[in-house]
Structures are given as C-alpha cells and as structure tokens.
Design a protein around this motif. Sequence first.
Motif, mmCIF file in Angstrom:
data_model
loop_
_atom_site.group_PDB
_atom_site.id
_atom_site.type_symbol
_atom_site.label_atom_id
_atom_site.label_comp_id
_atom_site.label_asym_id
_atom_site.label_seq_id
_atom_site.Cartn_x
_atom_site.Cartn_y
_atom_site.Cartn_z
ATOM 1 N N ILE A 43 3.763 1.485 -9.235
ATOM 2 C CA ILE A 43 2.303 1.101 -9.605
ATOM 3 C C ILE A 43 1.716 2.319 -10.800
ATOM 4 C CG2 ILE A 43 1.845 4.454 -8.427
ATOM 5 C CD1 ILE A 43 -0.591 2.478 -6.469
ATOM 6 N N TYR A 44 0.545 1.633 -11.493
ATOM 7 C CA TYR A 44 -0.054 2.077 -12.561
ATOM 8 C C TYR A 44 -1.921 2.635 -12.057
ATOM 9 C CZ TYR A 44 3.867 -0.680 -14.665
ATOM 10 O OH TYR A 44 4.645 -0.498 -14.506
ATOM 11 N N PHE A 45 -1.695 3.766 -13.415
ATOM 12 C CA PHE A 45 -2.772 4.164 -12.939
ATOM 13 C C PHE A 45 -4.281 3.346 -12.908
ATOM 14 C CE2 PHE A 45 -6.192 6.528 -15.511
ATOM 15 C CZ PHE A 45 -6.901 7.725 -14.796
ATOM 16 N N ASP A 46 -4.371 2.309 -14.262
ATOM 17 C CA ASP A 46 -4.886 1.206 -13.931
ATOM 18 C C ASP A 46 -5.803 0.076 -12.570
ATOM 19 O OD1 ASP A 46 -4.631 0.647 -17.141
ATOM 20 O OD2 ASP A 46 -2.830 1.286 -16.105
ATOM 21 N N ASP A 47 -4.593 0.205 -11.907
ATOM 22 C CA ASP A 47 -5.095 0.200 -10.757
ATOM 23 C C ASP A 47 -5.704 0.878 -9.951
ATOM 24 O OD1 ASP A 47 -3.495 -2.350 -12.494
ATOM 25 O OD2 ASP A 47 -1.528 -1.610 -11.116
ATOM 26 N N VAL A 48 -5.359 1.816 -9.727
ATOM 27 C CA VAL A 48 -6.004 3.328 -9.110
ATOM 28 C C VAL A 48 -7.051 3.317 -8.988
ATOM 29 C CG1 VAL A 48 -5.335 5.559 -8.265
ATOM 30 C CG2 VAL A 48 -3.139 4.152 -8.785
ATOM 31 N N GLU A 49 -8.168 3.290 -8.053
ATOM 32 C CA GLU A 49 -9.182 3.929 -7.920
ATOM 33 C C GLU A 49 -9.125 5.552 -6.220
ATOM 34 O OE1 GLU A 49 -11.112 2.528 -9.924
ATOM 35 O OE2 GLU A 49 -10.778 1.536 -10.949
ATOM 36 N N VAL A 50 -10.546 5.925 -7.341
ATOM 37 C CA VAL A 50 -10.537 6.740 -5.725
ATOM 38 C C VAL A 50 -11.264 6.665 -4.405
ATOM 39 C CG1 VAL A 50 -12.184 8.459 -4.983
ATOM 40 C CG2 VAL A 50 -11.456 8.340 -7.531
ATOM 41 N N GLY A 51 -10.574 6.501 -3.418
ATOM 42 C CA GLY A 51 -10.432 5.956 -2.655
ATOM 43 C C GLY A 51 -8.823 5.241 -1.700
ATOM 44 N N HIS A 52 -8.874 4.488 -3.013
ATOM 45 C CA HIS A 52 -7.172 4.247 -3.007
ATOM 46 C C HIS A 52 -6.378 4.876 -1.540
ATOM 47 C CE1 HIS A 52 -3.720 2.265 -3.742
ATOM 48 N NE2 HIS A 52 -3.118 3.168 -3.439
ATOM 49 N N GLU A 53 -6.086 4.061 -0.403
ATOM 50 C CA GLU A 53 -4.555 4.685 0.673
ATOM 51 C C GLU A 53 -3.660 4.996 0.406
ATOM 52 O OE1 GLU A 53 -6.800 3.984 4.291
ATOM 53 O OE2 GLU A 53 -8.749 4.831 3.734
ATOM 54 N N LEU A 54 -2.697 5.543 0.484
ATOM 55 C CA LEU A 54 -1.239 5.245 0.159
ATOM 56 C C LEU A 54 -0.857 4.610 1.705
ATOM 57 C CD1 LEU A 54 -1.688 7.191 -1.773
ATOM 58 C CD2 LEU A 54 0.389 8.983 -1.371
ATOM 59 N N ALA A 55 0.033 4.154 1.409
ATOM 60 C CA ALA A 55 1.301 3.046 2.291
ATOM 61 C C ALA A 55 1.231 4.270 3.233
ATOM 62 C CB ALA A 55 1.568 2.068 1.913
ATOM 63 N N PRO A 56 1.531 4.592 4.241
ATOM 64 C CA PRO A 56 1.333 5.674 5.529
ATOM 65 C C PRO A 56 2.550 5.870 5.597
ATOM 66 C CG PRO A 56 -0.458 3.899 6.893
ATOM 67 C CD PRO A 56 -0.032 4.098 5.430
ATOM 68 N N LEU A 57 3.675 6.921 6.137
ATOM 69 C CA LEU A 57 4.726 6.806 6.081
ATOM 70 C C LEU A 57 5.063 7.671 7.680
ATOM 71 C CD1 LEU A 57 7.837 7.245 4.326
ATOM 72 C CD2 LEU A 57 7.227 9.614 4.492
ATOM 73 N N ILE A 58 5.514 6.565 8.645
ATOM 74 C CA ILE A 58 5.870 7.380 9.428
ATOM 75 C C ILE A 58 7.407 7.684 9.785
ATOM 76 C CG2 ILE A 58 6.089 6.704 11.675
ATOM 77 C CD1 ILE A 58 3.832 4.314 11.494
ATOM 78 N N LYS A 59 7.293 9.200 9.827
ATOM 79 C CA LYS A 59 8.995 9.742 10.132
ATOM 80 C C LYS A 59 8.778 9.755 11.682
ATOM 81 C CE LYS A 59 10.840 11.159 6.930
ATOM 82 N NZ LYS A 59 11.974 10.166 6.039
ATOM 83 N N HIS A 60 10.138 9.856 12.372
ATOM 84 C CA HIS A 60 10.467 10.500 13.382
ATOM 85 C C HIS A 60 11.139 11.953 13.905
ATOM 86 C CE1 HIS A 60 9.764 9.790 17.530
ATOM 87 N NE2 HIS A 60 11.377 10.280 18.205
ATOM 88 N N PRO A 61 11.024 12.618 13.471
ATOM 89 C CA PRO A 61 11.855 14.004 13.772
ATOM 90 C C PRO A 61 12.363 14.265 15.061
ATOM 91 C CG PRO A 61 10.026 15.423 13.119
ATOM 92 C CD PRO A 61 9.474 13.665 13.138
ATOM 93 N N THR A 62 13.657 14.501 14.854
ATOM 94 C CA THR A 62 14.332 14.558 16.201
ATOM 95 C C THR A 62 15.058 15.481 16.063
ATOM 96 O OG1 THR A 62 16.544 13.632 15.230
ATOM 97 C CG2 THR A 62 15.151 12.227 17.259
ATOM 98 N N THR A 63 15.310 16.650 17.038
ATOM 99 C CA THR A 63 16.009 18.169 16.864
ATOM 100 C C THR A 63 17.254 17.971 16.606
ATOM 101 O OG1 THR A 63 16.826 17.192 19.483
ATOM 102 C CG2 THR A 63 14.883 18.916 19.459
ATOM 103 N N GLN A 64 17.744 17.071 16.508
ATOM 104 C CA GLN A 64 18.902 17.083 15.282
ATOM 105 C C GLN A 64 18.831 16.997 13.862
ATOM 106 O OE1 GLN A 64 21.263 12.420 14.762
ATOM 107 N NE2 GLN A 64 22.464 13.609 16.244
ATOM 108 N N GLN A 65 17.552 16.159 14.032
ATOM 109 C CA GLN A 65 16.659 16.108 12.387
ATOM 110 C C GLN A 65 16.511 17.454 12.684
ATOM 111 O OE1 GLN A 65 14.005 13.896 10.806
ATOM 112 N NE2 GLN A 65 14.204 13.828 8.963
#
Lengths: 144, 159
Positions: free
Chosen positions: A5-27
């Motif tokens: 991703i480049y600075f030129d392509d980013v505007e205020v309000g731009h949202e990052l792709a969400p990251l979904i994690k699933h912490p288990t007790t094992q983790q």
Amino acid sequence: MAKQIYFDDVEVGHELAPLIKHPTTQQLVKWAGASDDYYQIHYDKDFALANNLPGVIVHGWLTFSFLGQLVTDWMGYEGTLRKIGCNYRGMNFPNQDTICRGKVTKKYVKDGENIVELEIKAENPKGDVLVPGNATVVLPSRKK
Amino acid sequence: MVQESAITEEMRSAVGVDSPPVVYDIEKGAVKKFALAIEDPNPLYQDENVARKTEYGGIIAPPTFPSMLRNPAVVDKVFNFKTPLKGLLNGGNELEYLKPIKVGDVISVTAKLVDIKERTGAMGKMIFFFAETAYKNQKGEVVCLGRQTLIRHEVKEKK
C-alpha cells in the motif's frame, strides 16, 4: 500478505481490512510459554474465579499482538511501524472471535516522511470495543 | 470529606528508580516461537529468504515481541506493594520503535515507575502505576521505548 500500500493511495477515513482472530485456551498457553508470562488468570479457571473474574481471560498483550498484525499486514514490507498503543478496557475471553479493525485518522508529511495515523480497535462478536488503540506508520510513496 | 490516600510511602519512593538491566540475546527460535504463539504468519518473522530481500536484511521480531523482553523489577514491585487492593491488571501498553529488533541483537532492558495516580471506578478503588521501559541494542542505541499502565484494584469478597 496483501500487495504494497502507498501513501498516495490512502485517505483519511480509509479502513484497514479487518483481521479476525480466534484465541483458544490452547493459544493462551502457547502465548504464556512464548512470552514467559505465567500469571494464572490466563489459564487457571479456579484462580481466575478467586480473583473475581468470570473465567480465564485473554492476555492483554496477546490482543495487542493481534492489533500489531492488523497494522503490519496492512502496511506491507515497505511500511514502517513507528508507534502502537492500546488500552485494555474490557475483558477478552477465549474461544470466541476477536475482530480487529482500523482506520486512517490523519496523513501528513513530516521531515520528508509520509506519516499515517491510525485508530485501531479489537472487538468481541457483540461489537463491544475491548481494546481501543492508536498506531503511527510511515508508508512509501509512488513518487520516488 | 478527606479520604486517606491509597498510595503509600513505599510506592512513592519507588518512582524514578531505574531497575538494573536485564539482557536478552534475540534468538531466531524464540522469535519464531513468538510468531507461532500469536499465529501471525508474516514471513519477516520466520523466513530468512524473504526477510533478507527487504530493507531489514534479515529476520525481525514482531512489534509486540518486547513483551517477552521483560525487566520484571517494576511489575514485581507493583505486585508486591503492601496494599488492601489485591487485584493486578495491565491497563494499557504503548511501544515506540526507533529501530527494528533483529535476530542476533543483544537487547538490554531497563524499567522504572514514572508516576502513580489513584482513581475510583467500576472496580472500586484503583491505583494506576505508569512504567517506562527502555530497550537498547548492543551498540547502545535505544531501539524501542515501552510505556505500560498497571492497575492494582479492589477484589470484593465472594458472598
């Protein structure tokens, strides 16, 4: 990893792709071992209950690490993380999704660097913001 | 009504005192184990062939890796302070990066308490301890600065 991703392509309000994690007790146990943090509220339910907690809770640092991944995945190899911080506002419980989100709040050039400020957060599946935070990233420019 | 402060002399006298450094060798295996624990597959933390081609020139540690470069002195102090507030929680963390932490670095870690405040909130009476940690590499350069808020809080007796 997504493409750069480049600075030129980013505007205020731009949202990052969400990251979904699933912490288990094992983790949580894996984290305890890797980070050398053996505080029992993160793996001993009796101990957690005796400390007035509803059960074992996810290490704040582990949720913080998820937010780190959110930002580093987004900024790519050529981005540089300058600062990241968060507050542990709500308890994060294992065996449910942790949804990490971020958006651009500011972009500016300072001392020749392309700086982007982000608001980041980790939510539970109900949408409660458990861990709000901020990050500062330097991005490459297309104009070289 | 004047309430007695929950902040003790023992706590106040600990502010500003730098703990002796704790030194860590940044090992490839430990970085990989950490990346596996956070389940972050970023090749920069594990794959020499990919990492070498980036500006880092080799494997780097994930952003939150300093969590394991612990100088336990401050947390131990906060944990052991004599107070009726039995609970201990981590309130927040901030990390500022001046240089990447790379495999092969030798990182020296010092920590100190910088401030103490008391508040009353959802968990009853609480004391906030603000700590700062400095991470220096083998060249004496500060690579990272950490700021942490630790909270001692009331634990209500179960009925």
